[in-house]
Design an enzyme around this catalytic site. Structure first.
Site, PDB file in Angstrom:
ATOM      1  N   LYS A  52      -2.016  38.566  49.949  1.00  0.00           N
ATOM      2  CA  LYS A  52      -2.483  37.176  50.113  1.00  0.00           C
ATOM      3  C   LYS A  52      -3.569  36.822  49.105  1.00  0.00           C
ATOM      4  O   LYS A  52      -3.798  35.651  48.807  1.00  0.00           O
ATOM      5  CB  LYS A  52      -3.042  36.977  51.516  1.00  0.00           C
ATOM      6  CG  LYS A  52      -2.026  37.163  52.622  1.00  0.00           C
ATOM      7  CD  LYS A  52      -1.442  35.840  53.074  1.00  0.00           C
ATOM      8  CE  LYS A  52      -0.439  36.072  54.183  1.00  0.00           C
ATOM      9  NZ  LYS A  52       0.265  34.859  54.581  1.00  0.00           N
ATOM     10  N   SER A 302       3.233  44.739  52.209  1.00  0.00           N
ATOM     11  CA  SER A 302       2.425  43.526  52.125  1.00  0.00           C
ATOM     12  C   SER A 302       0.937  43.734  52.316  1.00  0.00           C
ATOM     13  O   SER A 302       0.130  43.040  51.705  1.00  0.00           O
ATOM     14  CB  SER A 302       2.944  42.502  53.121  1.00  0.00           C
ATOM     15  OG  SER A 302       3.096  43.098  54.398  1.00  0.00           O
TER      16      SER A 302
END
Lengths: 313, 313
Positions: A52, A302
């Site tokens: 992110k 991720s």
């Protein structure tokens, strides 16, 4: 909106000085189990522990000086909250993070640790949006959506760009899907830099709005998600859905126990810490072994932000 | 016994094709906390998850063809058991591992997984030695000691050799100490390849036989060790002790809660899995911050084999 090869290259150049080029790891034993060659792109080693950071930085770096004066705002209780707080701190600007009052203390602490200002609201979508609008009105901060934003999507795509740069002949890239920012960015990167590489997503069965949306050909919002993969609770957005519809081959849904055992496999065999959402991509490969047999597969891990006091094993 | 620079170089060349050159990682946040620059040599990413692979391989690779026919034997319930089983498997020879009957099932399973043959005995030193002697007599296998063996010591030293090759100007290298194979090998590597680098050990207060042995100037065996660092329960040997006495600057003892919090810091901030024994070295740095302030410090993360179902947090 057309996102070109040049857009992606510019994005990567823009954020490169501020992010880690994360390593790509393999495990012989996991390859044996999968019957395929897996290349794990370790965004768990990214700054603040998740991909992110890439999208948040790409958005923050493009603000005008005028916008920077007033800061940025978002609503998130997950990794994007931390990513935006840190990206803003690195640029010396303010970050206002709207979080539900019942968000875990560990997540609030992390956002504060990165210098973010938390504004609490009731734990429902309406309160969240009202509170955010109020913050934006009062402060003049620029709202950045955690995933339904083209700058954020392009930033997230840079992880797959690096993966393709190092491994040119991948048959597949697999990413988890929640709001779709990572998946859309990954699919754009493959389209432009390795058109023969197919992009597939893993999604928890208990939060399968992306699978349903692809099935029905229209955006189906996620209601009442139930999964340990706490980064994948959100619905696709109107910017991520069309990109996914166009560029992603399929979505493989996995059960909760499959997520936990894929996570445990990564922890035990690779000795790295990944969050449940990351394990969804490996779980998808193990679920459809026949499809992937003998193939070269890039897997986007991720992130690695887990509460060590509350593990599923 | 004099171990020369050439001995160490030969050792490294001998085992190099069979081991991983493990990465060296850093964490800005841990550097800030420590007030020093730390370089973590990640032997948790070594084959079978620990540095023990290096020593086991070095010993196995030097067996004669005659010896290879009869295999190798050791007594260990820890990482050396797995390391010897795997090293033997790689050379296509038999490994007989004497383990106490109360050894954790997860460890027995790991040894079997690497093809080792387990011979159980009662859980005391006498039974262990009697059983081992019987195995050696019956099979003709060559006994390899887990740490009190010059070939094993030299093998363990190659981790520090690689660390020094990549970071030439370290002020200190810190390793944990149990039986002393890793520490003695590390000290030899520093002496020959970076004489100005001081070698220090971390040791649990609840198993501080090495500290006591250095204090008294004679080998004091460990009795009734009590520590979460289950790789550090053993006593120094008559080969490791003199090397440590000659070449190691000091031993820093750490409390159990300091080990657990150093371990948690590594897990949370570096997103890698290390066993408690590995965290002892970082705990030592954090315990004596003033000594290490502003210095460049190599830290050997010894391994990553933990039981995920039984974590201290």
């Amino acid at each position: 909106m057309h996102i070109s090869k040049e857009n992606l290259l510019e994005t990567h150049n823009r954020i490169k000085p501020y992010i880690h080029r994360t390593p790509i790891l393999s495990s012989n034993l996991i390859n044996e189990i999968a019957g395929a060659q897996l290349y794990f792109k370790c965004e768990n080693f990214q700054k603040m522990g998740a991909f992110k950071m890439r999208g948040a930085l790409n958005a923050v770096l493009q603000l005008s000086d005028e916008q920077k004066k007033c800061g940025v705002a978002t609503h998130s209780s997950g990794n994007f909250a931390q990513a935006l707080a840190l990206a803003a701190k690195m640029q010396n600007i303010k970050a206002y993070i709207v979080m539900p009052e019942n968000a875990p203390e560990v997540k609030k602490k992390a956002v504060k640790g990165y210098g973010g200002k938390i504004i609490e609201c009731e734990a429902n979508l309406e309160a969240r949006e009202t509170t955010l609008n109020k913050v934006v009105e009062e402060t003049g901060a620029t709202f950045l959506h955690p995933y339904n934003d083209y700058q954020v999507i392009q930033g997230q795509g840079t992880a797959a760009m690096e993966l393709i740069e190092d491994y040119a002949d991948l048959d597949f890239i697999i990413a988890p899907v929640g709001g779709g920012g990572l998946l859309a960015g990954t699919a754009l990167a493959a389209r432009h830099f390795s058109p023969k590489t197919k992009v597939i997503a893993g999604e928890p069965l208990g939060a399968d709005d992306a699978w349903q949306s692809l099935e029905k050909g229209e955006l189906i919002p996620q209601t009442n998600p139930k999964t340990i993969a706490d980064g994948l609770l959100t619905s696709l957005g109107d910017k991520t859905f069309p990109l996914i519809q166009e560029l992603v081959e399929k979505i493989i849904r996995v059960e909760e126990d499959e997520i936990v055992s894929a996570m445990r496999l990564i922890w035990e065999r690779m000795k790295i810490i990944v969050e449940p959402s990351s394990a969804v991509a490996l779980a998808a490969v193990l679920k459809e072994k026949d499809k992937f047999k003998g193939k070269k597969i890039g897997i986007i891990l991720s992130g690695g932000n887990v509460d060590l006091g509350n593990l599923p094993f």
